[in-house]
Design a protein around this motif. Sequence first.
Motif, mmCIF file in Angstrom:
data_model
loop_
_atom_site.group_PDB
_atom_site.id
_atom_site.type_symbol
_atom_site.label_atom_id
_atom_site.label_comp_id
_atom_site.label_asym_id
_atom_site.label_seq_id
_atom_site.Cartn_x
_atom_site.Cartn_y
_atom_site.Cartn_z
ATOM 1 N N MET A 84 0.838 -1.189 0.000
ATOM 2 C CA MET A 84 0.000 0.000 0.000
ATOM 3 C C MET A 84 0.874 1.240 0.000
ATOM 4 O O MET A 84 2.029 1.207 0.413
ATOM 5 N N THR A 85 0.315 2.371 -0.454
ATOM 6 C CA THR A 85 1.045 3.631 -0.502
ATOM 7 C C THR A 85 1.002 4.297 0.871
ATOM 8 O O THR A 85 -0.048 4.406 1.498
ATOM 9 N N VAL A 86 2.155 4.729 1.335
ATOM 10 C CA VAL A 86 2.261 5.397 2.630
ATOM 11 C C VAL A 86 2.320 6.894 2.388
ATOM 12 O O VAL A 86 3.088 7.367 1.539
ATOM 13 N N SER A 87 1.554 7.652 3.130
ATOM 14 C CA SER A 87 1.478 9.101 2.921
ATOM 15 C C SER A 87 2.783 9.782 3.313
ATOM 16 O O SER A 87 3.513 9.287 4.187
ATOM 17 N N PRO A 88 3.072 10.928 2.686
ATOM 18 C CA PRO A 88 4.273 11.696 3.063
ATOM 19 C C PRO A 88 4.279 12.071 4.547
ATOM 20 O O PRO A 88 5.342 12.116 5.177
ATOM 21 N N LEU A 89 3.096 12.330 5.114
ATOM 22 C CA LEU A 89 3.019 12.695 6.531
ATOM 23 C C LEU A 89 3.518 11.552 7.410
ATOM 24 O O LEU A 89 4.240 11.780 8.393
ATOM 25 N N ALA A 90 3.146 10.314 7.053
ATOM 26 C CA ALA A 90 3.609 9.154 7.828
ATOM 27 C C ALA A 90 5.123 9.025 7.760
ATOM 28 O O ALA A 90 5.786 8.732 8.772
ATOM 29 N N TRP A 91 5.688 9.259 6.585
ATOM 30 C CA TRP A 91 7.149 9.232 6.435
ATOM 31 C C TRP A 91 7.792 10.308 7.305
ATOM 32 O O TRP A 91 8.768 10.030 8.029
ATOM 33 N N ILE A 92 7.273 11.529 7.239
ATOM 34 C CA ILE A 92 7.863 12.653 7.990
ATOM 35 C C ILE A 92 7.815 12.378 9.489
ATOM 36 O O ILE A 92 8.811 12.563 10.206
ATOM 37 N N LEU A 93 6.667 11.912 9.979
ATOM 38 C CA LEU A 93 6.519 11.650 11.415
ATOM 39 C C LEU A 93 7.443 10.512 11.867
ATOM 40 O O LEU A 93 8.039 10.580 12.946
ATOM 41 N N LEU A 138 -3.394 0.604 11.178
ATOM 42 C CA LEU A 138 -3.584 1.577 10.095
ATOM 43 C C LEU A 138 -3.275 1.002 8.713
ATOM 44 O O LEU A 138 -3.858 1.429 7.716
ATOM 45 N N GLY A 139 -2.342 0.035 8.660
ATOM 46 C CA GLY A 139 -1.934 -0.497 7.356
ATOM 47 C C GLY A 139 -2.526 -1.837 7.005
ATOM 48 O O GLY A 139 -2.376 -2.295 5.862
ATOM 49 N N GLY A 140 -3.141 -2.507 7.982
ATOM 50 C CA GLY A 140 -3.736 -3.806 7.701
ATOM 51 C C GLY A 140 -2.872 -4.958 8.187
ATOM 52 O O GLY A 140 -1.695 -4.786 8.539
ATOM 53 N N SER A 141 -3.452 -6.151 8.201
ATOM 54 C CA SER A 141 -2.762 -7.325 8.746
ATOM 55 C C SER A 141 -1.517 -7.700 7.940
ATOM 56 O O SER A 141 -0.504 -8.117 8.502
ATOM 57 N N SER A 142 -1.583 -7.552 6.618
ATOM 58 C CA SER A 142 -0.439 -7.916 5.777
ATOM 59 C C SER A 142 0.763 -7.019 6.072
ATOM 60 O O SER A 142 1.873 -7.504 6.304
ATOM 61 N N MET A 143 0.524 -5.712 6.114
ATOM 62 C CA MET A 143 1.606 -4.757 6.373
ATOM 63 C C MET A 143 2.135 -4.928 7.800
ATOM 64 O O MET A 143 3.347 -4.854 8.037
ATOM 65 N N GLY A 144 1.222 -5.177 8.743
ATOM 66 C CA GLY A 144 1.639 -5.355 10.129
ATOM 67 C C GLY A 144 2.496 -6.591 10.318
ATOM 68 O O GLY A 144 3.530 -6.552 10.998
ATOM 69 N N SER A 145 2.092 -7.716 9.715
ATOM 70 C CA SER A 145 2.879 -8.949 9.848
ATOM 71 C C SER A 145 4.230 -8.814 9.159
ATOM 72 O O SER A 145 5.238 -9.358 9.630
ATOM 73 N N GLU A 146 4.279 -8.081 8.047
ATOM 74 C CA GLU A 146 5.553 -7.832 7.363
ATOM 75 C C GLU A 146 6.496 -7.030 8.265
ATOM 76 O O GLU A 146 7.694 -7.308 8.340
ATOM 77 N N ALA A 205 9.113 0.060 19.569
ATOM 78 C CA ALA A 205 9.086 -0.654 18.283
ATOM 79 C C ALA A 205 7.820 -1.495 18.153
ATOM 80 O O ALA A 205 7.205 -1.552 17.080
ATOM 81 N N LEU A 206 7.414 -2.145 19.240
ATOM 82 C CA LEU A 206 6.200 -2.964 19.203
ATOM 83 C C LEU A 206 4.951 -2.105 19.045
ATOM 84 O O LEU A 206 4.024 -2.476 18.312
ATOM 85 N N LEU A 207 4.923 -0.955 19.728
ATOM 86 C CA LEU A 207 3.788 -0.042 19.577
ATOM 87 C C LEU A 207 3.684 0.466 18.143
ATOM 88 O O LEU A 207 2.581 0.590 17.595
ATOM 89 N N PHE A 208 4.836 0.753 17.543
ATOM 90 C CA PHE A 208 4.836 1.179 16.139
ATOM 91 C C PHE A 208 4.279 0.062 15.261
ATOM 92 O O PHE A 208 3.528 0.315 14.317
ATOM 93 N N GLY A 209 4.645 -1.182 15.583
ATOM 94 C CA GLY A 209 4.131 -2.318 14.825
ATOM 95 C C GLY A 209 2.625 -2.463 14.966
ATOM 96 O O GLY A 209 1.936 -2.776 13.986
ATOM 97 N N VAL A 210 2.116 -2.239 16.187
ATOM 98 C CA VAL A 210 0.666 -2.293 16.400
ATOM 99 C C VAL A 210 -0.021 -1.206 15.580
ATOM 100 O O VAL A 210 -1.067 -1.434 14.958
ATOM 101 N N GLY A 211 0.581 0.001 15.571
ATOM 102 C CA GLY A 211 0.036 1.090 14.753
ATOM 103 C C GLY A 211 0.027 0.738 13.276
ATOM 104 O O GLY A 211 -0.947 1.020 12.554
ATOM 105 N N THR A 212 1.106 0.091 12.821
ATOM 106 C CA THR A 212 1.179 -0.348 11.423
ATOM 107 C C THR A 212 0.104 -1.383 11.131
ATOM 108 O O THR A 212 -0.529 -1.373 10.068
ATOM 109 N N LEU A 213 -0.109 -2.283 12.093
ATOM 110 C CA LEU A 213 -1.125 -3.321 11.939
ATOM 111 C C LEU A 213 -2.531 -2.720 11.846
ATOM 112 O O LEU A 213 -3.340 -3.119 10.998
#
Length: 402
Positions: A1-10, A59-67, A49-57
Amino acid sequence: MTVSPLAWILTVAAILALLVFDYVFHVRTAHVPTTREAAGWSALYVGIALLFGVGTLVLGGSSMGSEYFAGYITEKALSVDNLFVFLIIMGSFRVPRENQQKVLLVGIVISLVFRTAFILLGSALINQFAWVFYLFGLALLVTAGNMFRPQTEESHSAQNIIVRFARRLFPTTDGYDGDRLFTRLDGRRVMTPMLLVMVAIGGTDLMFALDSIPAIFGLTQNVFVVFSATAFSLLGLRQLYFLLDGLLDRLIYLSYGLAAILAFIGTKLILHALHENNLPFVNDGEPIKVVEISTGLSLVVILVVLLITIFGSLFSTRGRTQTAMANVRRDATAYLDAEYTDDPAERERIYRRLLDSRDHIIALGPKAKQIVKNEPELLELCARASASHEASAAATGTPHRH
């Protein structure tokens, strides 16, 4: 999936803020971290790092989170294995204990820069040429094969090409001047070993990046996930170094576990390359229908292999004995080195660990003693350290343990 520029900046801002925080509040003032301090901050960075992973899971979905989690765990495990080499480098350069934090933080920053460059290059190659997956897969299989060979302190050298070139180019002092990179000697501006050890770790990490980046690209081709998992695996590595001090040598099967993981990911990459094949000399340039390994299965395999190798190492008699041998050699050498540390508590800590390791070697049964190499040399080092400790205790009037 495409990640927004704001997500990259943050994300980038958060990583830079953590590095600045680490330097200002922990590294700028030279000191030896306690085990409690190292454990607390290691847990905090893993938690982030784990909290970031939960956020990825979320906001980005199960596939992105597991990756992300698969990439983070793999990169973290590879980073722990790399700490052993960092330990050897700092030992060979006799880096004072108080200054090792700064060396490690600089090494982490260099690692992050190298890995970011390789991530961008790898992503560009993958997007342009599908056959790059073949190269990445073969590179990981070769690396896995090399890792099955026993790794010892003698198999690594701090005197790499970059360091030798720097020594020839610039005059260098034999001793340290605090944590300064340059100092003045006989009116001349000269380089200190502090800069050289940073160069050595940076140069060594360049080789590590050649292994770790293809590995994570074998789990995901999402550049945001690759970058964030890699960056968060490096954050907290400094604290983990001090937390695992004395245990790194005990993880005797970790390299075999990592070799199995890299071989698994390398196979996954080659299967993916066959699925995306466009090389004219392979199946006439047509894709080959093969079974592809899912990210979920990859995550399970990585976790199982790591748990088996880590617990196997911790409960192994060979692992405990190898740890004792390494501790005796390093701790006795460090204790006898007057420049190793000015902290009395740190000197007492390494002396106590030295005696515990010595007692472990002495108490071994005949069969287990076959593992020990150069026992007379190790015990002679212990005797010299004990004599030095007794002399120091007599001078200060403090009790000592024999």
